[in-house]
Design an enzyme around this catalytic site. Structure first.
Site, PDB file in Angstrom:
ATOM      1  N   ARG A   1       6.191   5.353  -3.497  1.00  0.00           N
ATOM      2  CA  ARG A   1       6.193   4.436  -4.640  1.00  0.00           C
ATOM      3  C   ARG A   1       6.827   5.084  -5.870  1.00  0.00           C
ATOM      4  O   ARG A   1       6.764   6.309  -6.045  1.00  0.00           O
ATOM      5  CB  ARG A   1       4.774   3.958  -4.932  1.00  0.00           C
TER       6      ARG A   1
ATOM      7  N   ARG B   1      -4.060  -6.091   0.756  1.00  0.00           N
ATOM      8  CA  ARG B   1      -3.953  -7.478   0.295  1.00  0.00           C
ATOM      9  C   ARG B   1      -3.280  -8.373   1.343  1.00  0.00           C
ATOM     10  O   ARG B   1      -3.596  -9.566   1.439  1.00  0.00           O
ATOM     11  CB  ARG B   1      -3.238  -7.547  -1.051  1.00  0.00           C
TER      12      ARG B   1
ATOM     13  N   ASP C   1      -0.620  -9.000  -8.085  1.00  0.00           N
ATOM     14  CA  ASP C   1      -1.502  -8.608  -6.987  1.00  0.00           C
ATOM     15  C   ASP C   1      -1.958  -9.795  -6.151  1.00  0.00           C
ATOM     16  O   ASP C   1      -2.362  -9.623  -4.995  1.00  0.00           O
ATOM     17  CB  ASP C   1      -2.726  -7.864  -7.521  1.00  0.00           C
TER      18      ASP C   1
ATOM     19  N   GLY D   1      -2.104   3.910  -6.371  1.00  0.00           N
ATOM     20  CA  GLY D   1      -1.118   4.116  -7.427  1.00  0.00           C
ATOM     21  C   GLY D   1      -1.754   4.184  -8.797  1.00  0.00           C
ATOM     22  O   GLY D   1      -1.296   4.934  -9.671  1.00  0.00           O
TER      23      GLY D   1
END
Length: 443
Positions: A124, A391, A316, A96
């Site tokens: 997104r 993640r 994040d 992104g």
């Protein structure tokens, strides 16, 4: 198609030291500013992860000469309007940051281009950048619901006065880059704290911007020049090993050269509020960025309520923070999480599902989660799902240090999106993270 599975085993102790990989956000921005500069830029510590390589490949397709020799990336800049028309759509893969920042540059060029990505990226939200860029004079045609692919017809832009609707560093950086290429002055009114790597890095290239309280002023028509940049260690990457050390028994881990930019350091503060023993040693500056060596010890954590103002600063790191919360005594509450649902996956739903699979009680709402932690937590041996999100994969691997047995993580290798060295770093401090072919694994 998912072709690999990570497997983890619990540990009796963790120790050692690692020098963490270069910062992903800074690596993107260094490439983009170097491409717009005149002359040569050398970048040391560039993170060669899938996301940053997508930015590099796009710039090469736009005519920018980028070479790598050992640990140094060399870019020969082409100036503001020296980019060349691409011969095909520019594939941003899963990134992104690549798509949103590059859109700000391409909107001001004198040619047409298309930005596309993988299935996740093309879901997104892109309206947040399209709306202000169109106000500046850009012509951008998007897919339904303001998603990629983005068809950009480059044209001269004009500076605007714009209030950012959310604290997004990607949106802010997109408009700073567009403002540099626009005629006149662009005034951005910010709302809340977001990472400021673009603002810190731009002056190193000779660029100027004025920063007032909740306002950024960019004047178009400047010239940038090449420079030498050192990329600091990625705090978001370090966070996984910080939490591993906090929750593993008999742990003491040193993480070298970590960027501790105050717009990124909320994860350190939150873990310390939980009772985590985290020490910052040898604090210094690399260029415009503060750096430290971080020492983390096993700690007994306690649940906390996370104030809304911390969320943008830690967005994040929230997946790995949830793992820490599961190992903390008492309840942790985190709200204001709507943005977490539109990351590489719906991270709120994905992490809640995985936590429940691991035996953790949690309640989830539209934009909040309650996690009911236990200081004697042992995660259940189970097969869990990364949902194709780097993640989440790495957060689940960290959970493995406190599991009662083996964890199997679907598509663990997606970690390469941001940290291809994850398993090497994990092994260096004593974590057990292996890989096997999915066809050899059974529930």
């Amino acid at each position: 198609m998912m072709t690999n599975i990570w497997h983890t085993a619990p540990v009796s102790a963790l120790s050692g030291e690692i020098t963490i990989c270069g910062d992903k956000s800074m690596s993107h921005r260094a490439l983009l500013l170097a491409a717009l500069a005149e002359g040569q830029t050398e970048i040391r510590g560039f993170l060669a992860c899938a996301d940053c390589l997508a930015t590099r490949q796009a710039l090469r397709a736009l005519g920018v000469d980028i070479q790598r020799e050992k640990e140094i990336v060399t870019i020969r800049g082409v100036g503001f309007l020296g980019l060349q028309p691409p011969k095909a759509p520019l594939n941003m893969q899963n990134s992104g940051t690549s798509m949103r920042l590059l859109a700000g540059i391409l909107a001001a060029q004198r040619f047409e281009s298309v930005l596309c990505g993988d299935e996740s990226l093309e879901k997104r939200p892109m309206q947040r950048i399209i709306t202000p860029l169109v106000q500046m004079g850009a012509k951008i045609v998007s897919h339904s619901n303001f998603t990629a692919p983005l068809h950009i017809s480059g044209r001269p832009l004009t500076g605007i006065d714009y209030a950012l609707p959310l604290p997004s560093a990607q949106l802010k950086s997109c408009l700073i880059l567009a403002g540099l290429l626009a005629d006149g002055t662009t005034r951005l009114h910010t709302c809340g704290i977001s990472r400021d790597h673009t603002e810190r890095m731009l002056p190193l290239f000779g660029g100027a911007l004025e920063i007032k309280k909740e306002q950024i002023i960019v004047t178009g028509g400047q010239k940038l020049h090449g420079c030498v940049l050192d990329i600091v260690g990625d705090l978001s990457a370090a966070a996984f090993f910080m939490v591993a050390a906090l929750i593993a028994p008999r742990a003491e881990v040193v993480i070298r050269n970590v960027g501790i930019n105050p717009t990124r350091a909320a994860i350190i503060t939150l873990l310390q509020k939980m009772g985590g023993r985290i020490e910052l040693h040898h604090q210094r500056f690399w260029g415009a960025e503060p750096v430290a060596d971080i020492v983390v010890y096993h700690s007994k954590l306690r649940g906390i309520t996370v104030a809304p103002e911390w969320i943008a600063n830690a967005i994040d790191e929230l997946p790995i923070f949830f793992i820490a919360a599961a190992c903390a005594e008492g309840t942790t509450f985190v709200g204001n999480l709507s943005e977490l649902r539109v990351k590489e996956s719906d991270r709120l739903a994905a992490m809640a599902q995985n936590l429940q699979t691991l035996g953790v009680a949690c309640d989830v709402g539209a934009d909040f989660i309650h996690i009911y932690g236990r200081s004697d937590r042992q995660f259940l041996p189970a097969r869990v799902n990364s949902f194709g999100d780097h993640r989440i994969a790495m957060s689940l691997a960290v959970a493995g240090v406190r599991a009662a047995g083996e964890l199997l993580i679907d598509d663990g290798a997606v970690a390469a999106v941001s940290m291809p060295q994850f398993r090497d770093f994990a092994a260096a401090i004593g974590m057990n993270v292996g890989e096997k072919d999915a066809k050899n694994c059974h529930d």
